[in-house]
Write an enzyme that holds these catalytic residues in place. Structure first.
Site, PDB file in Angstrom:
ATOM      1  N   ASN A 108       0.843  -1.195   0.000  1.00 10.50           N
ATOM      2  CA  ASN A 108       0.000   0.000   0.000  1.00 10.50           C
ATOM      3  C   ASN A 108       0.879   1.247   0.000  1.00 10.50           C
ATOM      4  O   ASN A 108       1.967   1.265   0.587  1.00 10.50           O
ATOM      5  CB  ASN A 108      -1.024   0.008   1.144  1.00 10.50           C
ATOM      6  CG  ASN A 108      -0.436  -0.227   2.523  1.00 10.50           C
ATOM      7  OD1 ASN A 108       0.586  -0.858   2.671  1.00 10.50           O
ATOM      8  ND2 ASN A 108      -1.103   0.291   3.534  1.00 10.50           N
TER       9      ASN A 108
ATOM     10  N   GLU B 120      -3.032  -4.620  -3.007  1.00 11.13           N
ATOM     11  CA  GLU B 120      -3.560  -5.500  -4.062  1.00 11.13           C
ATOM     12  C   GLU B 120      -3.567  -4.791  -5.410  1.00 11.13           C
ATOM     13  O   GLU B 120      -3.142  -5.335  -6.430  1.00 11.13           O
ATOM     14  CB  GLU B 120      -5.011  -5.908  -3.751  1.00 11.13           C
ATOM     15  CG  GLU B 120      -5.192  -6.716  -2.497  1.00 11.13           C
ATOM     16  CD  GLU B 120      -5.435  -5.864  -1.255  1.00 11.13           C
ATOM     17  OE1 GLU B 120      -4.791  -4.801  -1.119  1.00 11.13           O
ATOM     18  OE2 GLU B 120      -6.253  -6.275  -0.425  1.00 11.13           O
TER      19      GLU B 120
ATOM     20  N   CYS C 214     -10.702  -3.106  -4.313  1.00 13.61           N
ATOM     21  CA  CYS C 214      -9.725  -4.114  -4.747  1.00 13.61           C
ATOM     22  C   CYS C 214     -10.419  -5.372  -5.260  1.00 13.61           C
ATOM     23  O   CYS C 214      -9.962  -5.999  -6.214  1.00 13.61           O
ATOM     24  CB  CYS C 214      -8.767  -4.446  -3.615  1.00 13.61           C
ATOM     25  SG  CYS C 214      -7.578  -3.124  -3.321  1.00 13.61           S
TER      26      CYS C 214
HETATM   27  N1  THU Z   1      -5.231  -1.604   2.652  1.00 12.38           N
HETATM   28  C1  THU Z   1      -4.657  -2.411   1.722  1.00 12.38           C
HETATM   29  O1  THU Z   1      -3.614  -2.081   1.146  1.00 12.38           O
HETATM   30  N2  THU Z   1      -5.260  -3.587   1.442  1.00 12.38           N
HETATM   31  C2  THU Z   1      -6.320  -4.097   2.120  1.00 12.38           C
HETATM   32  O2  THU Z   1      -6.761  -5.208   1.824  1.00 12.38           O
HETATM   33  C3  THU Z   1      -6.954  -3.318   3.188  1.00 12.38           C
HETATM   34  C4  THU Z   1      -6.477  -1.914   3.318  1.00 12.38           C
HETATM   35  C5  THU Z   1      -4.546  -0.356   3.011  1.00 12.38           C
HETATM   36  C6  THU Z   1      -5.180   0.919   2.581  1.00 12.38           C
HETATM   37  C7  THU Z   1      -4.584   1.892   3.577  1.00 12.38           C
HETATM   38  O3  THU Z   1      -3.293   2.271   3.151  1.00 12.38           O
HETATM   39  C8  THU Z   1      -4.412   1.062   4.842  1.00 12.38           C
HETATM   40  O4  THU Z   1      -4.428  -0.290   4.419  1.00 12.38           O
HETATM   41  C9  THU Z   1      -5.497   1.284   5.887  1.00 12.38           C
HETATM   42  O5  THU Z   1      -6.761   1.172   5.340  1.00 12.38           O
END
Ligand code: THU
Length: 133
Positions: A43, A56, A92
């Site tokens: 992320n 993702e 996602c």
């Molecule tokens: N996030 C992801 O990267 N994937 C997930 O499946 C859930 C949430 C990230 C988005 C944000 O940067 C942080 O986690 C908190 O929501």
């Protein structure tokens, strides 16, 4: 079949690069390709919060950008520091449905190495897709 532990380990490597200074919630994703290579994603947040990108989608967009398609994908793993396995957000899931085959295995994991495998289609029932256009 594929090596679930290896795919989780690769998602953990991806997670180490997470840029999450706002939520502090680091997520990693790894896509295993049929040539044995992995595409990693983490992320990437922004001070303008809504511009943040989930792990993702980072991995999936990298995959497309590198010239691969859904036909090359064996499986994808996602890992975060959650009690139960991580649950991908709705955006996602929609992108997974677009860029992966409906029966592509998605391995949801956490840091305790709990793992649950789902098919893409089962993560987003009754979805809007190209078939609706
Ligand atoms: N996030 C992801 O990267 N994937 C997930 O499946 C859930 C949430 C990230 C988005 C944000 O940067 C942080 O986690 C908190 O929501």
């Amino acid at each position: 079949m594929y090596d679930k532990n290896m795919l989780l380990d690769t998602a953990l490597v991806a997670r180490a690069n997470a840029y999450a200074p706002y939520s502090k919630f680091k997520v990693g994703a790894a896509i295993l390709l049929d040539n044995g290579k992995y595409i990693l994603g983490c992320n990437v947040e922004n001070a303008s919060y809504g511009l943040s990108n989930c792990a993702e989608r980072t991995a999936l967009f990298k995959m497309i950008s590198d010239g691969y398609t859904k036909n090359n994908v064996v499986a994808m793993a996602i890992v975060g520091d959650t009690l139960d396995v991580i649950s991908p957000c709705g955006a996602c899931r929609q992108v997974m449905l677009e860029l992966l085959k409906p029966d592509c295995p998605i391995l949801l994991c956490n840091l305790k190495r709990d793992m649950k495998e789902y098919k893409v289609i089962d993560l987003l029932p009754y979805a809007f897709s190209e078939k609706d256009l």
